[in-house]
Design a protein around this motif. Structure first.
Motif, PDB file in Angstrom:
ATOM      1  N   LEU A  15       0.860  -1.169   0.000  1.00 21.02           N
ATOM      2  CA  LEU A  15       0.000   0.000   0.000  1.00 21.02           C
ATOM      3  C   LEU A  15       0.902   1.224   0.000  1.00 21.02           C
ATOM      4  CD1 LEU A  15      -2.926   1.098   0.213  1.00 21.02           C
ATOM      5  CD2 LEU A  15      -2.604   1.113   2.700  1.00 21.02           C
ATOM      6  N   ARG A  16       0.661   2.136  -0.927  1.00 24.67           N
ATOM      7  CA  ARG A  16       1.423   3.377  -0.987  1.00 24.67           C
ATOM      8  C   ARG A  16       0.491   4.488  -1.445  1.00 24.67           C
ATOM      9  NH1 ARG A  16       2.722   4.945  -5.972  1.00 24.67           N
ATOM     10  NH2 ARG A  16       2.437   3.488  -7.659  1.00 24.67           N
ATOM     11  N   SER A  17       0.983   5.713  -1.375  1.00 27.00           N
ATOM     12  CA  SER A  17       0.215   6.861  -1.835  1.00 27.00           C
ATOM     13  C   SER A  17       1.093   7.742  -2.709  1.00 27.00           C
ATOM     14  CB  SER A  17      -0.301   7.686  -0.649  1.00 27.00           C
ATOM     15  OG  SER A  17      -0.975   8.835  -1.128  1.00 27.00           O
ATOM     16  N   ASP A  22       5.801   6.855   2.776  1.00 25.94           N
ATOM     17  CA  ASP A  22       5.630   6.212   4.072  1.00 25.94           C
ATOM     18  C   ASP A  22       6.444   6.963   5.131  1.00 25.94           C
ATOM     19  OD1 ASP A  22       4.637   4.146   5.784  1.00 25.94           O
ATOM     20  OD2 ASP A  22       6.589   3.148   5.652  1.00 25.94           O
ATOM     21  N   SER A  38     -10.014  12.137   1.199  1.00 22.40           N
ATOM     22  CA  SER A  38      -9.135  10.980   1.408  1.00 22.40           C
ATOM     23  C   SER A  38      -7.990  11.018   0.399  1.00 22.40           C
ATOM     24  CB  SER A  38      -9.922   9.673   1.265  1.00 22.40           C
ATOM     25  OG  SER A  38     -10.469   9.560  -0.035  1.00 22.40           O
ATOM     26  N   LEU A  41      -4.561   6.249  -2.999  1.00 22.47           N
ATOM     27  CA  LEU A  41      -3.828   5.074  -2.538  1.00 22.47           C
ATOM     28  C   LEU A  41      -3.593   4.118  -3.699  1.00 22.47           C
ATOM     29  CD1 LEU A  41      -5.850   4.437   0.749  1.00 22.47           C
ATOM     30  CD2 LEU A  41      -3.574   5.485   0.560  1.00 22.47           C
ATOM     31  N   ARG A  42      -2.487   3.400  -3.646  1.00 22.75           N
ATOM     32  CA  ARG A  42      -2.157   2.404  -4.649  1.00 22.75           C
ATOM     33  C   ARG A  42      -1.939   1.064  -3.948  1.00 22.75           C
ATOM     34  NH1 ARG A  42      -4.122   6.038  -6.724  1.00 22.75           N
ATOM     35  NH2 ARG A  42      -3.284   7.388  -8.353  1.00 22.75           N
ATOM     36  N   ILE A  43      -2.546   0.022  -4.492  1.00 22.79           N
ATOM     37  CA  ILE A  43      -2.514  -1.315  -3.909  1.00 22.79           C
ATOM     38  C   ILE A  43      -1.787  -2.246  -4.861  1.00 22.79           C
ATOM     39  CG2 ILE A  43      -3.951  -3.267  -3.177  1.00 22.79           C
ATOM     40  CD1 ILE A  43      -6.182  -1.118  -2.627  1.00 22.79           C
ATOM     41  N   LEU A  55      -9.845  -1.795   4.486  1.00 20.42           N
ATOM     42  CA  LEU A  55      -8.911  -0.710   4.757  1.00 20.42           C
ATOM     43  C   LEU A  55      -9.356   0.024   6.009  1.00 20.42           C
ATOM     44  CD1 LEU A  55      -6.545   1.169   3.733  1.00 20.42           C
ATOM     45  CD2 LEU A  55      -8.330   2.490   2.581  1.00 20.42           C
ATOM     46  N   MET A  57      -8.082   3.387   8.399  1.00 23.36           N
ATOM     47  CA  MET A  57      -7.168   4.496   8.697  1.00 23.36           C
ATOM     48  C   MET A  57      -7.447   4.889  10.134  1.00 23.36           C
ATOM     49  SD  MET A  57      -7.091   8.345   7.217  1.00 23.36           S
ATOM     50  CE  MET A  57      -6.083   9.604   7.982  1.00 23.36           C
ATOM     51  N   PHE A 120      -2.608   3.605   7.718  1.00 24.08           N
ATOM     52  CA  PHE A 120      -3.513   3.052   6.725  1.00 24.08           C
ATOM     53  C   PHE A 120      -3.214   1.555   6.719  1.00 24.08           C
ATOM     54  CE2 PHE A 120      -2.994   7.430   5.628  1.00 24.08           C
ATOM     55  CZ  PHE A 120      -4.198   7.832   5.079  1.00 24.08           C
ATOM     56  N   LEU A 154       0.693   1.574   5.698  1.00 20.51           N
ATOM     57  CA  LEU A 154       1.285   2.812   5.222  1.00 20.51           C
ATOM     58  C   LEU A 154       1.062   3.830   6.324  1.00 20.51           C
ATOM     59  CD1 LEU A 154       2.357   4.768   2.932  1.00 20.51           C
ATOM     60  CD2 LEU A 154      -0.055   5.055   2.297  1.00 20.51           C
TER      61      LEU A 154
END
Length: 160
Positions: A15-17, A22, A38, A41-43, A55, A57, A120, A154
């Motif tokens: 998981l990243r954004s 991070d 929000s 996000l990338r999965i 998910l 948060m 997250f 994340l």
């Protein structure tokens, strides 16, 4: 976290954004008192056989000022083929719970006492969840127990 954080469960799932790295600051636009949008996000690395994703948060630093981990976003029954959640969006077909503000959906960072770290937490599940919209994290925690096949985290920070 809802379940144990073992390296076996973390392997592969990611998981990243694109909005923050991070451990880095979450942009102001995602704060509760600003645009309350929000973050994107990338999965990646969803294990074969995953039936749905969940998910969460939350803000574990809220225990001191609020007396509890503050829940900012609860989303479940995310299609395991989902590789992107765009800013301000909920994945099609996914269900949202009630955050600690008492509102459905996303409620962004709003620390009352200095910089907080926000987690997250992404869970790959071997089942779809039979939870009504608006459920709380305790309900989600019970529903995913025994069904987590992979998990990842994340973290972003936010200061008042």
């Amino acid at each position: 976290m809802i379940s144990s954080d073992s390296s076996e469960r973390r392997r592969g799932l990611s998981l990243r954004s694109p909005a923050f790295d991070d451990g880095s600051p979450i942009p102001r636009t995602h704060g509760y008192a600003t645009e309350n949008e929000s973050p994107p996000l990338r999965i990646g690395g969803v294990p074969p056989g995953t039936v749905s994703l969940a998910l969460v948060m939350d803000d574990p630093d809220a225990v001191k000022p609020a007396g509890e981990v503050w829940d900012h976003w609860l989303v479940w029954n995310v299609d395991p083929e989902t590789d992107a959640i765009e800013a301000g969006e909920t994945p099609p077909g996914a269900v949202e719970g009630t955050n600690s503000y008492g509102e459905p959906g996303y409620g962004g960072p709003n620390p009352p006492d200095g910089e907080h770290a926000y987690r997250f937490l992404l869970y790959a599940l071997d089942t779809a969840l039979d939870l009504d919209a608006g459920a709380a994290k305790a309900d989600l925690k019970r529903a995913i127990a025994g069904h987590v096949v992979a998990e990842t985290k994340l973290t972003g920070t936010y200061a008042p």
